[in-house]
Design a protein around this motif. Structure first.
Motif, PDB file in Angstrom:
ATOM      1  N   ARG A  62       0.936  -1.187   0.072  1.00  0.00           N
ATOM      2  CA  ARG A  62       0.005  -0.039  -0.080  1.00  0.00           C
ATOM      3  C   ARG A  62       0.750   1.321   0.136  1.00  0.00           C
ATOM      4  NH1 ARG A  62      -3.660   1.728   5.345  1.00  0.00           N
ATOM      5  NH2 ARG A  62      -4.211   3.704   4.743  1.00  0.00           N
ATOM      6  N   PRO A  63       0.946   2.174  -1.095  1.00  0.00           N
ATOM      7  CA  PRO A  63       1.809   3.149  -0.970  1.00  0.00           C
ATOM      8  C   PRO A  63       1.440   4.259   0.203  1.00  0.00           C
ATOM      9  CG  PRO A  63       0.528   3.068  -3.231  1.00  0.00           C
ATOM     10  CD  PRO A  63      -0.023   2.077  -2.191  1.00  0.00           C
ATOM     11  N   LYS A  64       2.633   4.698   0.670  1.00  0.00           N
ATOM     12  CA  LYS A  64       2.262   5.586   1.873  1.00  0.00           C
ATOM     13  C   LYS A  64       2.471   7.122   1.442  1.00  0.00           C
ATOM     14  CE  LYS A  64       7.478   5.032   3.245  1.00  0.00           C
ATOM     15  NZ  LYS A  64       7.740   3.851   2.196  1.00  0.00           N
ATOM     16  N   ALA A  65       1.769   7.703   2.189  1.00  0.00           N
ATOM     17  CA  ALA A  65       1.718   9.297   1.882  1.00  0.00           C
ATOM     18  C   ALA A  65       2.297  10.189   2.995  1.00  0.00           C
ATOM     19  CB  ALA A  65       0.258   9.745   1.447  1.00  0.00           C
ATOM     20  N   SER A  66       3.222  10.861   2.829  1.00  0.00           N
ATOM     21  CA  SER A  66       3.803  11.808   3.813  1.00  0.00           C
ATOM     22  C   SER A  66       2.810  13.158   3.803  1.00  0.00           C
ATOM     23  CB  SER A  66       5.197  12.242   3.465  1.00  0.00           C
ATOM     24  OG  SER A  66       5.994  11.031   3.454  1.00  0.00           O
ATOM     25  N   LEU A  67       2.551  13.452   4.960  1.00  0.00           N
ATOM     26  CA  LEU A  67       1.939  14.853   5.107  1.00  0.00           C
ATOM     27  C   LEU A  67       2.815  15.970   5.228  1.00  0.00           C
ATOM     28  CD1 LEU A  67      -1.069  13.787   7.428  1.00  0.00           C
ATOM     29  CD2 LEU A  67      -1.253  14.596   5.128  1.00  0.00           C
ATOM     30  N   ILE A  68       2.967  17.052   4.376  1.00  0.00           N
ATOM     31  CA  ILE A  68       3.770  18.207   4.524  1.00  0.00           C
ATOM     32  C   ILE A  68       3.218  19.248   4.871  1.00  0.00           C
ATOM     33  CG2 ILE A  68       5.607  19.375   3.434  1.00  0.00           C
ATOM     34  CD1 ILE A  68       6.059  16.504   3.633  1.00  0.00           C
ATOM     35  N   SER A  69       3.748  20.044   6.030  1.00  0.00           N
ATOM     36  CA  SER A  69       3.092  20.835   6.134  1.00  0.00           C
ATOM     37  C   SER A  69       3.399  22.451   5.910  1.00  0.00           C
ATOM     38  CB  SER A  69       3.112  21.152   8.154  1.00  0.00           C
ATOM     39  OG  SER A  69       4.798  21.542   8.267  1.00  0.00           O
ATOM     40  N   HIS A  70       2.565  23.514   6.103  1.00  0.00           N
ATOM     41  CA  HIS A  70       3.129  24.918   5.585  1.00  0.00           C
ATOM     42  C   HIS A  70       4.602  25.215   6.198  1.00  0.00           C
ATOM     43  CE1 HIS A  70      -0.436  26.655   3.510  1.00  0.00           C
ATOM     44  NE2 HIS A  70      -1.045  25.593   4.165  1.00  0.00           N
ATOM     45  N   ARG A  71       4.708  25.087   7.534  1.00  0.00           N
ATOM     46  CA  ARG A  71       5.987  25.246   8.106  1.00  0.00           C
ATOM     47  C   ARG A  71       7.139  24.624   7.512  1.00  0.00           C
ATOM     48  NH1 ARG A  71       6.188  27.686  12.897  1.00  0.00           N
ATOM     49  NH2 ARG A  71       3.984  26.853  13.404  1.00  0.00           N
ATOM     50  N   ALA A  72       6.886  23.199   7.279  1.00  0.00           N
ATOM     51  CA  ALA A  72       8.126  22.645   6.879  1.00  0.00           C
ATOM     52  C   ALA A  72       8.347  22.938   5.416  1.00  0.00           C
ATOM     53  CB  ALA A  72       7.616  21.272   6.658  1.00  0.00           C
ATOM     54  N   LEU A  73       7.418  23.454   4.489  1.00  0.00           N
ATOM     55  CA  LEU A  73       7.729  23.724   3.154  1.00  0.00           C
ATOM     56  C   LEU A  73       8.390  25.255   2.947  1.00  0.00           C
ATOM     57  CD1 LEU A  73       7.752  23.007   0.256  1.00  0.00           C
ATOM     58  CD2 LEU A  73       5.524  23.260  -0.098  1.00  0.00           C
ATOM     59  N   VAL A  74       7.870  26.000   4.096  1.00  0.00           N
ATOM     60  CA  VAL A  74       8.153  27.501   4.169  1.00  0.00           C
ATOM     61  C   VAL A  74       9.921  27.264   4.580  1.00  0.00           C
ATOM     62  CG1 VAL A  74       8.136  29.695   5.267  1.00  0.00           C
ATOM     63  CG2 VAL A  74       6.274  28.634   4.238  1.00  0.00           C
ATOM     64  N   SER A  75       9.874  26.522   5.416  1.00  0.00           N
ATOM     65  CA  SER A  75      11.348  26.058   5.939  1.00  0.00           C
ATOM     66  C   SER A  75      12.364  25.773   4.909  1.00  0.00           C
ATOM     67  CB  SER A  75      11.442  25.316   6.811  1.00  0.00           C
ATOM     68  OG  SER A  75      12.771  25.041   7.338  1.00  0.00           O
ATOM     69  N   ARG A  76      12.006  24.906   3.971  1.00  0.00           N
ATOM     70  CA  ARG A  76      12.779  24.307   3.057  1.00  0.00           C
ATOM     71  C   ARG A  76      12.868  25.702   1.956  1.00  0.00           C
ATOM     72  NH1 ARG A  76      14.480  21.484   6.520  1.00  0.00           N
ATOM     73  NH2 ARG A  76      14.368  19.279   6.506  1.00  0.00           N
ATOM     74  N   ILE A  77      11.779  26.418   1.590  1.00  0.00           N
ATOM     75  CA  ILE A  77      12.014  27.203   0.581  1.00  0.00           C
ATOM     76  C   ILE A  77      12.878  28.377   0.891  1.00  0.00           C
ATOM     77  CG2 ILE A  77      11.071  29.082  -0.823  1.00  0.00           C
ATOM     78  CD1 ILE A  77      10.496  26.101  -1.801  1.00  0.00           C
ATOM     79  N   THR A  78      12.810  28.720   2.428  1.00  0.00           N
ATOM     80  CA  THR A  78      13.662  29.575   2.890  1.00  0.00           C
ATOM     81  C   THR A  78      15.073  29.391   2.951  1.00  0.00           C
ATOM     82  OG1 THR A  78      11.844  30.622   4.661  1.00  0.00           O
ATOM     83  CG2 THR A  78      14.239  31.003   5.164  1.00  0.00           C
ATOM     84  N   ALA A  79      15.436  27.949   3.139  1.00  0.00           N
ATOM     85  CA  ALA A  79      16.784  27.697   3.122  1.00  0.00           C
ATOM     86  C   ALA A  79      17.234  27.708   1.708  1.00  0.00           C
ATOM     87  CB  ALA A  79      16.970  25.996   3.594  1.00  0.00           C
ATOM     88  N   LEU A  80      16.465  27.157   0.697  1.00  0.00           N
ATOM     89  CA  LEU A  80      16.976  27.281  -0.431  1.00  0.00           C
ATOM     90  C   LEU A  80      17.432  28.663  -1.334  1.00  0.00           C
ATOM     91  CD1 LEU A  80      14.362  24.761  -2.241  1.00  0.00           C
ATOM     92  CD2 LEU A  80      16.961  24.554  -2.455  1.00  0.00           C
ATOM     93  N   GLN A  81      16.325  29.681  -0.693  1.00  0.00           N
ATOM     94  CA  GLN A  81      16.588  31.062  -1.051  1.00  0.00           C
ATOM     95  C   GLN A  81      17.901  31.632  -0.362  1.00  0.00           C
ATOM     96  OE1 GLN A  81      15.460  32.583  -3.359  1.00  0.00           O
ATOM     97  NE2 GLN A  81      15.194  34.869  -3.007  1.00  0.00           N
ATOM     98  N   THR A  82      18.046  31.106   0.860  1.00  0.00           N
ATOM     99  CA  THR A  82      19.105  31.737   1.532  1.00  0.00           C
ATOM    100  C   THR A  82      20.679  31.337   0.992  1.00  0.00           C
ATOM    101  OG1 THR A  82      18.073  31.541   3.697  1.00  0.00           O
ATOM    102  CG2 THR A  82      20.614  31.548   3.981  1.00  0.00           C
TER     103      THR A  82
END
Length: 643
Positions: free
Chosen positions: A187-207
């Motif tokens: 059964r495929p599993k699905a990760s739940l990604i939060s706003h906070r997690a994605l904003v953190s990663r975009i901030t890291a990329l932009q930094t």
């Protein structure tokens, strides 16, 4: 051993961690800037904002609320981007499902996801409308009451900010994306990604890899891979432009090179295999100095590929690592321009991230010793959707790690299953997997999911799946034990056909063997090492003998230069040589037989020579069965390739 990166400037409010609030603020600054380019279509920031808000309003009018899920079922397009953002602005988490996956797998994911709505187009909506039962999926509830909206229907709603106002008091820890990966239980599993997690990663990329209004980023990653989140949200939040690759051409190096050149792409992500294919396909003298920064990952990156890239571009090359359970990436290493580079690292922790290397007892290993990587910090997913047991197994609270007392209070760690070793400067070296998970062409695959699916096939009593080979030659092989009374000779073909209806092409084993019984180790476990040896040996035995030399193209096999070649026979011969299979049938799929991006290149180059025709790589990517590919070649030879 641990390595930690603290946030550069941690925002203090939930709004600063929510993508809807951040995007609105960004869009209000520069409504006239180009936001999306797809072919001849250019969508400004203001036009994108209007279409997104219309979609959000349509979803809210149909009952979508914060915490709900919305399935996105679009080809790569402007409509796909609008749907993803519209679901987010409605307060929901989007789950993008590949349009090329078998319908039964798509509907199984819909059942697992339990969405409030589906966003799709008028052509694809029939896949979800009026479904009361799905053959082969016992117990699948009816989907006739599922809200299915097309982009035309969404366009009829007013572009109101009401959904944003209603979501203003919601949490940054609400989910914004659902990312499905292969699951070991079938059964495929699905990760739940939060706003906070994605904003953190975009901030890291932009930094570390800053973009602005002058930049353009290519969007070509498949929607089931979490990097598509970075390809959309990162440039849009930075004010850069998203350039969308044509549907079905994300593996077409010719098309991607054209976009990079003609659209002025400055930032791109390539999977390692795709980067390899890209460089192999293009003229060795061609340079890519217009690119400013290239990110790669998903597979082990070799020093030779790094050197070849650096020789052809002044752009920086960054190796990023991270499972989807940690939102895009958690380590990064900018590759040095070192001609003597012998090891490519995955790098130290990015900001907002804790990395622990622990032994089998959960105790930190000594500096420089190998161990399993545990990942903590803002990017860690909320867990798996509707899988509390699996979430508890893989996402560990600090109090469950008594031997690692230095873990930050209230920290949750994701147990990656990856083995690593830390260098003195904190950069990590990837050593392999600690479990059965494998990667084929950069895609995470749990052999257990294929095994469980194979056991559902008529006539199969037992099944085991292993991977053999390495790098671009890695393949899946299945061994099946027939039920009593089942004709073994017909079982491989029937199992293959059944798997094709339930699994995406990259999960269908290239070889299916019938065995009287599955081998066991002395302690009674399946002897997977022995099956890997069997698979590799039989693959080598089944490979046809390759000719030592070949006549020039105009006299190959005694054919006069002006004769009309038997295209089907030439295709079959070349496929057998490249794929190392004894025969090819008209309905055989190139990728089902073990084809990959590298083999596409070899096939097309060989056929260009033997058929003396200008054959684009896209021909095989878009028509992967032998019969359809042969028909496309006849059309190309008669009329020339189309743009």
């Amino acid at each position: 051993m641990t390595t930690v990166q603290a946030p550069a400037d941690r925002p203090s409010t939930d709004a600063d961690h929510r993508l809807d609030a951040l995007l609105l603020e960004r869009w209000e600054r520069d409504p006239a800037l180009p936001a999306i380019i797809h072919g001849d279509t250019v969508l400004t920031v203001g036009e994108l904002r209007e279409r997104v808000l219309r979609t959000a309003a349509a979803l809210r009018a149909h009952g979508v609320r914060a915490g709900d899920r919305v399935v996105i079922h679009h080809v790569r397009s402007v409509e796909f981007v609008v749907a993803v953002l519209g679901a987010m602005f409605a307060g929901a988490a989007h789950a993008a499902l590949g349009v090329d996956d078998p319908p039964q797998r798509t509907l199984r994911a819909v059942r697992d996801c339990e969405p409030r709505a589906v966003l799709t187009n008028s052509t694809l909506r029939e896949r979800f409308s009026g479904v009361s039962d799905v053959p082969g999926l016992p117990g699948l509830p009816g989907l006739s009451d599922l809200v299915v909206l097309t982009d035309e229907e969404c366009a009829a709603y007013p572009p109101t900010l009401e959904p944003v106002r209603e979501a203003s008091d919601t949490s940054a820890d609400d989910p914004v994306a659902v990312i499905y990966t292969s699951g070991s239980t079938g059964r495929p599993k699905a990760s739940l990604i939060s706003h906070r997690a994605l904003v953190s990663r975009i901030t890291a990329l932009q930094t570390t890899h800053r973009m602005d209004e002058r930049d353009r980023m290519l969007h070509h990653t498949v929607c089931t891979f979490d990097m598509h989140l970075g390809e959309l949200y990162w440039p849009l939040l930075a004010g850069a432009t998203v350039v969308i690759a044509a549907p079905g051409r994300h593996r077409d190096a010719d098309h991607l090179a054209e976009l990079i050149r003609d659209q002025g792409i400055t930032t791109v992500y390539f999977g390692v295999s795709q980067l390899e294919l890209f460089l192999l396909t293009r003229d060795p003298a061609e340079r890519y100095d217009g690119l400013r920064q290239v990110l790669t990952g998903g597979e082990v990156l070799g020093p030779e590929l790094v050197r070849r890239f650096h020789a052809r571009s002044t752009a920086s090359l960054t190796n990023i690592y991270g499972p989807s359970e940690c939102t895009i990436y958690c380590t990064a290493w900018v590759l040095p321009r070192d001609p003597d580079l012998d090891t490519v690292l995955i790098g130290p922790a990015i900001q907002d991230t804790e990395l622990w290397i622990l032994d089998e007892n959960g105790t930190p290993v000594a500096d420089g010793e190998p161990g399993e990587l545990y990942i903590g910090g803002a990017g860690v997913a909320l867990g798996y959707l509707n899988r509390p047991e699996l979430t508890a197994e893989r996402f560990l609270d600090a109090e469950r790690l008594p031997n690692a007392p230095a873990v930050s209070p209230h920290c949750r760690l994701y147990r990656s299953g990856d083995l690593v070793r830390a260098r003195p400067d904190g950069a990590l070296e990837f050593l392999g997997r600690a479990d059965r998970q494998v990667k084929i062409r950069g895609i995470r695959i749990e052999p257990g999911e294929i095994e469980e699916t194979a056991k559902r096939c008529t006539g199969v009593r037992q099944a085991a799946v292993v991977a053999h080979g390495s790098g671009a030659e890695k393949r899946l092989a299945a061994f099946v034990v027939p039920e009593t009374g089942t004709e073994p000779g017909s079982l491989p073909s029937s199992v293959r056909e059944a798997l094709r209806t339930w699994l995406p092409p990259y999960m269908v084993p290239s070889a299916i063997e019938v065995a009287d019984e599955l081998p066991l180790t002395p302690n009674g476990k399946l002897d997977r090492r022995l099956m890997e040896t069997w698979a590799a040996k039989r693959s080598a035995e089944s490979a046809p003998a390759r000719p030592v030399s070949r006549a020039p193209a105009d006299t190959a096999a005694g054919t006069p230069a002006d004769a009309d070649p038997d295209v089907e026979s030439v295709v079959s011969e070349v496929w057998c040589e490249v794929l190392q299979v004894p025969t090819v049938g008209p309905d055989d799929d190139f990728f089902d037989l073990g084809g990959d991006s590298f083999k596409v290149l070899r096939v097309v180059e060989t056929l260009r020579e033997r058929l003396r025709a200008d054959i684009p790589l896209a021909a095989l990517l878009l028509e992967p069965t032998a019969a359809d590919f042969s028909e496309e070649l006849r059309r190309i030879m008669a009329h020339g390739p189309t743009d």
